[in-house]
Design a protein around this motif. Structure first.
Motif, PDB file in Angstrom:
ATOM      1  N   SER A 118     -27.267  21.922  13.565  1.00  0.00           N
ATOM      2  CA  SER A 118     -28.679  22.087  13.239  1.00  0.00           C
ATOM      3  C   SER A 118     -28.999  23.567  13.406  1.00  0.00           C
ATOM      4  CB  SER A 118     -29.551  21.237  14.176  1.00  0.00           C
ATOM      5  OG  SER A 118     -30.923  21.491  13.948  1.00  0.00           O
ATOM      6  N   GLY A 119     -29.409  24.227  12.317  1.00  0.00           N
ATOM      7  CA  GLY A 119     -29.691  25.657  12.393  1.00  0.00           C
ATOM      8  C   GLY A 119     -28.654  26.477  11.653  1.00  0.00           C
ATOM      9  N   LYS A 120     -28.093  27.467  12.347  1.00  0.00           N
ATOM     10  CA  LYS A 120     -27.112  28.369  11.725  1.00  0.00           C
ATOM     11  C   LYS A 120     -25.957  28.601  12.676  1.00  0.00           C
ATOM     12  CE  LYS A 120     -28.361  32.710  10.748  1.00  0.00           C
ATOM     13  NZ  LYS A 120     -28.905  33.854   9.976  1.00  0.00           N
ATOM     14  N   ALA A 121     -24.734  28.565  12.127  1.00  0.00           N
ATOM     15  CA  ALA A 121     -23.548  28.738  12.969  1.00  0.00           C
ATOM     16  C   ALA A 121     -22.443  29.425  12.181  1.00  0.00           C
ATOM     17  CB  ALA A 121     -23.052  27.389  13.483  1.00  0.00           C
ATOM     18  N   TYR A 122     -21.627  30.181  12.908  1.00  0.00           N
ATOM     19  CA  TYR A 122     -20.473  30.842  12.312  1.00  0.00           C
ATOM     20  C   TYR A 122     -19.220  30.287  12.968  1.00  0.00           C
ATOM     21  CZ  TYR A 122     -17.242  34.480  10.743  1.00  0.00           C
ATOM     22  OH  TYR A 122     -16.183  35.162  10.191  1.00  0.00           O
ATOM     23  N   PHE A 123     -18.262  29.841  12.146  1.00  0.00           N
ATOM     24  CA  PHE A 123     -17.054  29.191  12.645  1.00  0.00           C
ATOM     25  C   PHE A 123     -15.812  30.026  12.369  1.00  0.00           C
ATOM     26  CE2 PHE A 123     -20.055  25.780  11.909  1.00  0.00           C
ATOM     27  CZ  PHE A 123     -19.854  24.918  12.982  1.00  0.00           C
ATOM     28  N   THR A 141     -22.076  19.232   3.587  1.00  0.00           N
ATOM     29  CA  THR A 141     -20.873  19.065   4.394  1.00  0.00           C
ATOM     30  C   THR A 141     -19.831  20.080   3.955  1.00  0.00           C
ATOM     31  OG1 THR A 141     -21.220  16.696   4.766  1.00  0.00           O
ATOM     32  CG2 THR A 141     -18.979  17.512   5.014  1.00  0.00           C
ATOM     33  N   VAL A 142     -19.169  20.696   4.925  1.00  0.00           N
ATOM     34  CA  VAL A 142     -18.091  21.644   4.645  1.00  0.00           C
ATOM     35  C   VAL A 142     -16.816  21.116   5.276  1.00  0.00           C
ATOM     36  CG1 VAL A 142     -17.187  23.948   5.124  1.00  0.00           C
ATOM     37  CG2 VAL A 142     -19.575  23.668   4.435  1.00  0.00           C
ATOM     38  N   ARG A 143     -15.725  21.106   4.505  1.00  0.00           N
ATOM     39  CA  ARG A 143     -14.413  20.683   5.011  1.00  0.00           C
ATOM     40  C   ARG A 143     -13.443  21.845   4.869  1.00  0.00           C
ATOM     41  NH1 ARG A 143     -16.543  16.152   2.589  1.00  0.00           N
ATOM     42  NH2 ARG A 143     -16.502  14.231   3.827  1.00  0.00           N
ATOM     43  N   VAL A 144     -12.702  22.117   5.938  1.00  0.00           N
ATOM     44  CA  VAL A 144     -11.748  23.226   5.929  1.00  0.00           C
ATOM     45  C   VAL A 144     -10.496  22.807   6.690  1.00  0.00           C
ATOM     46  CG1 VAL A 144     -13.641  24.879   5.897  1.00  0.00           C
ATOM     47  CG2 VAL A 144     -12.578  24.285   8.063  1.00  0.00           C
ATOM     48  N   LEU A 145      -9.436  23.576   6.505  1.00  0.00           N
ATOM     49  CA  LEU A 145      -8.214  23.388   7.292  1.00  0.00           C
ATOM     50  C   LEU A 145      -8.107  24.471   8.351  1.00  0.00           C
ATOM     51  CD1 LEU A 145      -5.657  22.387   4.505  1.00  0.00           C
ATOM     52  CD2 LEU A 145      -6.918  20.907   6.064  1.00  0.00           C
ATOM     53  N   GLY A 146      -8.419  25.691   7.980  1.00  0.00           N
ATOM     54  CA  GLY A 146      -8.409  26.796   8.924  1.00  0.00           C
ATOM     55  C   GLY A 146      -8.979  28.020   8.245  1.00  0.00           C
ATOM     56  N   THR A 147     -10.130  28.496   8.693  1.00  0.00           N
ATOM     57  CA  THR A 147     -10.806  29.576   7.989  1.00  0.00           C
ATOM     58  C   THR A 147     -11.961  30.098   8.832  1.00  0.00           C
ATOM     59  OG1 THR A 147     -11.917  30.158   5.919  1.00  0.00           O
ATOM     60  CG2 THR A 147     -12.382  27.996   6.805  1.00  0.00           C
ATOM     61  N   ALA A 148     -12.752  31.018   8.263  1.00  0.00           N
ATOM     62  CA  ALA A 148     -13.937  31.537   8.940  1.00  0.00           C
ATOM     63  C   ALA A 148     -15.085  31.533   7.949  1.00  0.00           C
ATOM     64  CB  ALA A 148     -13.684  32.950   9.464  1.00  0.00           C
ATOM     65  N   PHE A 149     -16.233  31.007   8.366  1.00  0.00           N
ATOM     66  CA  PHE A 149     -17.362  30.882   7.450  1.00  0.00           C
ATOM     67  C   PHE A 149     -18.666  30.693   8.220  1.00  0.00           C
ATOM     68  CE2 PHE A 149     -15.935  26.697   8.497  1.00  0.00           C
ATOM     69  CZ  PHE A 149     -17.072  25.915   8.561  1.00  0.00           C
ATOM     70  N   GLU A 150     -19.768  30.911   7.499  1.00  0.00           N
ATOM     71  CA  GLU A 150     -21.102  30.711   8.053  1.00  0.00           C
ATOM     72  C   GLU A 150     -21.725  29.473   7.411  1.00  0.00           C
ATOM     73  OE1 GLU A 150     -24.480  33.845   8.749  1.00  0.00           O
ATOM     74  OE2 GLU A 150     -24.772  32.977   6.755  1.00  0.00           O
ATOM     75  N   PHE A 151     -22.345  28.635   8.240  1.00  0.00           N
ATOM     76  CA  PHE A 151     -23.057  27.443   7.790  1.00  0.00           C
ATOM     77  C   PHE A 151     -24.509  27.625   8.185  1.00  0.00           C
ATOM     78  CE2 PHE A 151     -24.631  23.119   8.091  1.00  0.00           C
ATOM     79  CZ  PHE A 151     -23.996  22.449   7.053  1.00  0.00           C
ATOM     80  N   ASP A 152     -25.390  27.701   7.190  1.00  0.00           N
ATOM     81  CA  ASP A 152     -26.777  28.101   7.465  1.00  0.00           C
ATOM     82  C   ASP A 152     -27.783  27.130   6.839  1.00  0.00           C
ATOM     83  OD1 ASP A 152     -29.161  29.374   7.951  1.00  0.00           O
ATOM     84  OD2 ASP A 152     -28.732  31.136   6.729  1.00  0.00           O
ATOM     85  N   GLU A 153     -28.541  26.451   7.677  1.00  0.00           N
ATOM     86  CA  GLU A 153     -29.647  25.618   7.201  1.00  0.00           C
ATOM     87  C   GLU A 153     -30.968  26.078   7.835  1.00  0.00           C
ATOM     88  OE1 GLU A 153     -27.633  21.380   5.941  1.00  0.00           O
ATOM     89  OE2 GLU A 153     -28.638  21.474   7.883  1.00  0.00           O
ATOM     90  N   MET A 154     -30.997  27.360   8.203  1.00  0.00           N
ATOM     91  CA  MET A 154     -32.170  27.913   8.859  1.00  0.00           C
ATOM     92  C   MET A 154     -32.866  28.973   8.020  1.00  0.00           C
ATOM     93  SD  MET A 154     -32.314  29.830  12.588  1.00  0.00           S
ATOM     94  CE  MET A 154     -32.132  28.331  13.526  1.00  0.00           C
ATOM     95  N   SER A 155     -32.105  29.799   7.319  1.00  0.00           N
ATOM     96  CA  SER A 155     -32.681  30.948   6.624  1.00  0.00           C
ATOM     97  C   SER A 155     -33.537  30.559   5.425  1.00  0.00           C
ATOM     98  CB  SER A 155     -31.568  31.901   6.175  1.00  0.00           C
ATOM     99  OG  SER A 155     -30.832  32.358   7.292  1.00  0.00           O
ATOM    100  N   ARG A 156     -33.189  29.429   4.770  1.00  0.00           N
ATOM    101  CA  ARG A 156     -33.920  28.994   3.585  1.00  0.00           C
ATOM    102  C   ARG A 156     -34.390  27.558   3.773  1.00  0.00           C
ATOM    103  NH1 ARG A 156     -31.140  31.396  -1.857  1.00  0.00           N
ATOM    104  NH2 ARG A 156     -30.538  33.442  -1.056  1.00  0.00           N
TER     105      ARG A 156
END
Length: 274
Positions: A118-123, A141-156
């Motif tokens: 809930s909000g914004k997170a960087y993985f 929903t985001v599915r990954v095996l191994g990576t780096a990314f930002e998931f944002d449901e706060m800015s917009r």
């Protein structure tokens, strides 16, 4: 007589003829048959009773077993400043202020590493091809095996925005498969009610600078650089040399004055600060 069988027996006895019917034998046979029916009913009732008790006990066992298997949720939060946590698989997550992440520790790592945001997170996800990592929010929903990314449901408002810095992610509508793939430098937006995310250009060159702690520019127009630095540090930067391009990397801890001085020296330009 009370039963039809007893009436039939009396009829046979009334019409008995010597040498054709054995009365005692008939009576004995009748009694044995009646006792057999009674025994059969007794056994049937006993079996049904045992089955009912067994079913009741099994139901109680199932209920208690299910209750025991309910996994508690672990919640990670960020209050007034960013917080970085290490997950059970050694993946790292940085939460933006007023954001939360939840996961069930007992289930985390069984076939899938699943978290709710809930909000914004960087993985920064540790690779594990046998156990995909899944992030779920309100819309996407985001599915990954191994990576780096930002998931944002706060800015917009009413949107999920995903921005990738390393590796590849699959971005789809919540609780669905398919979607689109994103690679480093790519971003996509999913609006509430939409059937598919749409690729987009990031608003600034480094959307995840708040989490990574770095600004990376590769032949980036100076105008874009100043716009990002202005938004990040809460100031207003401008320059007359907007056509110049910048290739450089800065730590966010250097502060706006330090970064501006380095840019001025590198490009031989002057930057106004308001």
């Amino acid at each position: 007589m009370k039963s039809s069988e007893e009436k039939s027996l009396r009829y046979v006895l009334r019409h008995y003829k010597p040498g054709t019917f054995d009365t005692r034998r008939a009576i004995r046979k009748f009694e044995l048959r009646r006792q057999g029916h009674t025994l059969h009913r007794t056994i049937l009732m006993w079996v049904l009773g045992v089955a009912a008790i067994a079913l009741f006990v099994y139901g109680l066992y199932g209920w208690f077993s299910t209750a025991e298997k309910v996994e508690p949720w672990t919640q990670l939060t960020a209050a007034n400043h960013t917080e970085t946590y290490v997950l059970p698989d050694s993946s790292r997550v940085t939460l933006y202020p007023e954001s939360t992440l939840r996961y069930q520790k007992g289930k985390f790592g069984r076939r899938e590493r699943s978290v709710l945001v809930s909000g914004k997170a960087y993985f920064r996800v540790n690779p594990d091809p046998a156990c995909p990592f899944r992030v779920t929010g309100r819309y996407g929903t985001v599915r990954v095996l191994g990576t780096a990314f930002e998931f944002d449901e706060m800015s917009r408002e009413g949107e999920t925005v995903v921005y990738v810095t390393e590796g590849r992610v699959a971005f789809a509508v919540k609780e669905t498969f398919g979607g689109i793939f994103l690679y480093p430098g790519m971003a996509a937006s999913l609006k509430d009610g939409a059937g598919m995310p749409e690729e987009m250009y990031p608003d600034v060159p480094n959307p995840a600078a708040w989490a990574t702690g770095t600004f990376v520019y590769e032949n980036t127009p100076l105008e874009e650089v100043l716009r990002e630095l202005s938004a990040y540090y809460g100031v207003r930067l401008s320059s007359e040399d907007t056509g110049k391009m910048l290739t450089a990397e800065f730590d966010t801890d250097e502060g706006v004055d330090g970064i501006v001085a380095l840019i001025e020296q590198s490009l031989g330009t002057h930057i106004n600060k308001e």
